[in-house]
Write a protein that holds these residues in place. Structure first.
Motif, PDB file in Angstrom:
ATOM      1  N   VAL A 110      -8.182 -31.924  12.944  1.00 29.58           N
ATOM      2  CA  VAL A 110      -9.115 -31.976  12.344  1.00 29.58           C
ATOM      3  C   VAL A 110     -10.310 -32.169  12.889  1.00 29.58           C
ATOM      4  O   VAL A 110     -11.488 -31.263  12.638  1.00 29.58           O
ATOM      5  CB  VAL A 110      -8.726 -33.065  11.085  1.00 29.58           C
ATOM      6  N   GLU A 111     -10.383 -33.619  14.064  1.00 33.18           N
ATOM      7  CA  GLU A 111     -11.759 -33.802  14.687  1.00 33.18           C
ATOM      8  C   GLU A 111     -11.758 -32.405  15.918  1.00 33.18           C
ATOM      9  O   GLU A 111     -12.530 -32.871  15.584  1.00 33.18           O
ATOM     10  CB  GLU A 111     -11.437 -35.090  15.536  1.00 33.18           C
ATOM     11  N   TYR A 112     -10.747 -31.871  16.129  1.00 37.13           N
ATOM     12  CA  TYR A 112     -11.200 -30.717  17.581  1.00 37.13           C
ATOM     13  C   TYR A 112     -11.743 -29.807  16.380  1.00 37.13           C
ATOM     14  O   TYR A 112     -13.047 -29.085  16.841  1.00 37.13           O
ATOM     15  CB  TYR A 112      -9.701 -30.574  17.755  1.00 37.13           C
ATOM     16  N   LEU A 113     -11.269 -29.573  15.604  1.00 35.32           N
ATOM     17  CA  LEU A 113     -11.362 -27.985  14.636  1.00 35.32           C
ATOM     18  C   LEU A 113     -12.999 -28.533  13.889  1.00 35.32           C
ATOM     19  O   LEU A 113     -13.934 -27.839  14.026  1.00 35.32           O
ATOM     20  CB  LEU A 113     -10.328 -27.591  13.214  1.00 35.32           C
ATOM     21  N   ALA A 114     -13.623 -30.023  13.653  1.00 32.12           N
ATOM     22  CA  ALA A 114     -14.584 -30.491  13.540  1.00 32.12           C
ATOM     23  C   ALA A 114     -16.016 -29.991  14.267  1.00 32.12           C
ATOM     24  O   ALA A 114     -17.242 -30.253  13.681  1.00 32.12           O
ATOM     25  CB  ALA A 114     -14.946 -31.379  12.364  1.00 32.12           C
ATOM     26  N   GLY A 115     -15.580 -30.100  15.512  1.00 33.40           N
ATOM     27  CA  GLY A 115     -15.938 -29.912  16.529  1.00 33.40           C
ATOM     28  C   GLY A 115     -16.694 -28.622  17.410  1.00 33.40           C
ATOM     29  O   GLY A 115     -17.204 -28.407  18.031  1.00 33.40           O
TER      30      GLY A 115
ATOM     31  N   ARG B  46     -20.176 -29.091   1.034  1.00 28.94           N
ATOM     32  CA  ARG B  46     -21.196 -28.938   0.911  1.00 28.94           C
ATOM     33  C   ARG B  46     -21.672 -30.511   1.492  1.00 28.94           C
ATOM     34  O   ARG B  46     -22.876 -30.316   1.659  1.00 28.94           O
ATOM     35  CB  ARG B  46     -21.268 -29.210  -0.851  1.00 28.94           C
ATOM     36  N   GLU B  47     -20.518 -31.936   1.455  1.00 31.34           N
ATOM     37  CA  GLU B  47     -22.088 -32.554   1.685  1.00 31.34           C
ATOM     38  C   GLU B  47     -21.229 -32.792   3.836  1.00 31.34           C
ATOM     39  O   GLU B  47     -19.955 -32.509   3.908  1.00 31.34           O
ATOM     40  CB  GLU B  47     -21.060 -33.779   1.129  1.00 31.34           C
ATOM     41  N   PRO B  48     -21.650 -34.055   4.159  1.00 33.33           N
ATOM     42  CA  PRO B  48     -21.223 -34.324   6.065  1.00 33.33           C
ATOM     43  C   PRO B  48     -20.162 -33.926   5.921  1.00 33.33           C
ATOM     44  O   PRO B  48     -19.582 -33.884   6.789  1.00 33.33           O
ATOM     45  CB  PRO B  48     -22.580 -35.243   6.394  1.00 33.33           C
ATOM     46  N   GLY B  49     -19.172 -35.140   5.105  1.00 34.38           N
ATOM     47  CA  GLY B  49     -17.952 -35.134   5.023  1.00 34.38           C
ATOM     48  C   GLY B  49     -16.715 -34.932   4.430  1.00 34.38           C
ATOM     49  O   GLY B  49     -15.843 -34.532   4.542  1.00 34.38           O
ATOM     50  N   ASP B  50     -17.249 -33.306   4.010  1.00 32.37           N
ATOM     51  CA  ASP B  50     -16.429 -32.259   3.297  1.00 32.37           C
ATOM     52  C   ASP B  50     -16.021 -32.351   4.323  1.00 32.37           C
ATOM     53  O   ASP B  50     -14.424 -31.486   4.243  1.00 32.37           O
ATOM     54  CB  ASP B  50     -17.434 -31.926   2.381  1.00 32.37           C
ATOM     55  N   LEU B  51     -16.166 -31.178   5.486  1.00 33.25           N
ATOM     56  CA  LEU B  51     -15.837 -30.808   6.315  1.00 33.25           C
ATOM     57  C   LEU B  51     -13.787 -30.944   6.541  1.00 33.25           C
ATOM     58  O   LEU B  51     -13.345 -31.089   6.039  1.00 33.25           O
ATOM     59  CB  LEU B  51     -15.813 -30.166   7.536  1.00 33.25           C
ATOM     60  N   LYS B  52     -14.660 -32.430   6.612  1.00 32.83           N
ATOM     61  CA  LYS B  52     -12.657 -32.625   7.920  1.00 32.83           C
ATOM     62  C   LYS B  52     -12.203 -33.455   6.306  1.00 32.83           C
ATOM     63  O   LYS B  52     -10.884 -32.844   6.522  1.00 32.83           O
ATOM     64  CB  LYS B  52     -13.393 -34.452   8.507  1.00 32.83           C
ATOM     65  N   ASN B  53     -12.395 -33.952   5.524  1.00 32.66           N
ATOM     66  CA  ASN B  53     -11.682 -33.928   3.655  1.00 32.66           C
ATOM     67  C   ASN B  53     -11.153 -33.070   3.962  1.00 32.66           C
ATOM     68  O   ASN B  53      -9.717 -32.617   3.524  1.00 32.66           O
ATOM     69  CB  ASN B  53     -12.320 -34.372   3.026  1.00 32.66           C
TER      70      ASN B  53
END
Length: 359
Positions: free
Chosen positions: A350-355, A299-306
């Motif tokens: 996580v950094e790779y998938l978030a991109g 929901r929030e910008p940082g949620d994906l990585k968390n």
């Protein structure tokens, strides 16, 4: 007597609790608020049945109270009241009336049963989507567009969607309450189903067949969008994502190719093709999806990585019984196999998938 008095005191509490619980739940996860023609027809059958049942109950209760009052024991009355034979006219009436009520329910039920079981698999105007149920996630393959995704099903409004339902393991049941009824996905066979959404929106779907430890967590989303937006989404799924820029993301790409590519398909930025296995969910444009693992909301910008870190740190804690190997060793986990990753490698992954999203 005191025990009965205590029990009677609970009745008002239970009544209030019943009304409170009826207000719980998600507004887009209900069969009582249809968003498509299939759900509307099914709801009309529910209403007809409900009206008939309430009517029968009301009439029976009125007769019951009348008889209870009219033929109650009078003061000074002794002995057994005079017994009379049954009234043939009344017996015929209360035999015919239920028969008529059954016909009233049966006509729309039979009509819609056949109408809503229509096979659109050969209809050139219908969107053909193959749905495969897995423990515990959903795979969606757009058969004509040659696009595969998971968890988020994107459909155009105003168009019939023909579903080819299958299962990769056990019996599941595909259900989007606001769009239509449920239908099983069975191993070794294909069941046909169709739905249509009238308006844009996000509609929640569930597995409606007990299929294992995380059956209750086998959720998915149906996103109904305009035909123009749907065409843009299909085009984006066929367009390669940008190559990772940061060193951390590049490290994550290498880890993904070494550890994850055998099960998960993703865009190879070098070959400009979708590559990888089909055992796990397809991860093309993964970062554009609304959830991680179908239940952790972005929901929030940082949620994906968390959420990705939570999932990759211990998948069994998020969805018990799922078949994904643990990325790292988790003491006490039921999953014996792990990919032997450390926290730094998981961060890179996580950094790779978030991109993995369309720029």
């Amino acid at each position: 007597m005191r025990r009965w008095q205590s029990a009677w005191r609970l009745i008002p509490l239970l009544a209030v609790l019943t009304f409170v619980l009826t207000g719980c739940g998600l507004e887009n996860l209900t069969a009582l608020d249809p968003k498509g023609p299939v759900a509307e027809k099914q709801l009309s059958v529910i209403y007809i049945s409900l009206i008939v049942m309430i009517g029968v109950f009301a009439v029976v209760m009125i007769i019951y109270v009348y008889v209870l009052v009219r033929f109650r024991k009078r003061p000074g009355q002794t002995g057994v009241p005079k017994q009379v034979e049954g009234n043939h006219k009344l017996e015929i009436i209360w035999t015919v009336i239920p028969f008529i009520l059954l016909i009233v329910i049966a006509i729309p039920t039979v009509k819609y049963t056949f109408e809503l079981d229509k096979d659109y698999s050969k209809d050139p105007n219908a969107l053909q989507v193959k749905v495969t149920g897995h423990q515990f996630w959903w795979e969606f393959e757009y058969m004509n567009e040659k696009v595969t995704t998971s968890q988020d099903l994107i459909i155009p409004t105003g168009r019939t969607i023909a579903f080819h339902l299958e299962s990769a393991d056990v019996i599941h049941s595909f259900w989007v309450p606001t769009l239509g009824g449920k239908k099983d996905t069975n191993p070794g066979m294909t069941n046909m189903h169709f739905l249509k959404a009238d308006k844009p929106g996000v509609y929640y779907g569930k597995c409606a067949e007990l299929c294992g430890e995380s059956h209750a967590l086998m959720d998915f989303k149906v996103k109904a969008v305009s035909p123009e937006e749907y065409d843009r989404w299909i085009a984006s799924m066929k367009t390669p994502t940008s190559a990772p820029v940061s060193a951390k993301a590049q490290e994550g790409e290498k880890i993904f190719k070494d550890k994850c590519l055998a099960c998960h398909a993703i865009y190879n930025t070098s070959s400009k093709q979708v590559e990888g296995g089909k055992i796990g969910p397809n991860l093309v444009n993964y970062a554009d999806r609304s959830t991680v693992a179908g239940i952790l909301f972005n929901r929030e910008p940082g949620d994906l990585k968390n959420n990705l870190k939570t999932w990759l740190s211990d998948p069994q804690a998020v969805k018990p019984g799922n078949l994904m190997p643990n990325p790292k060793d988790v003491p006490g986990s039921k999953m014996e196999q792990n990919l032997e990753l450390n926290d730094q490698q998981i961060d890179a992954l996580v950094e790779y998938l978030a991109g993995q999203k369309q720029k």
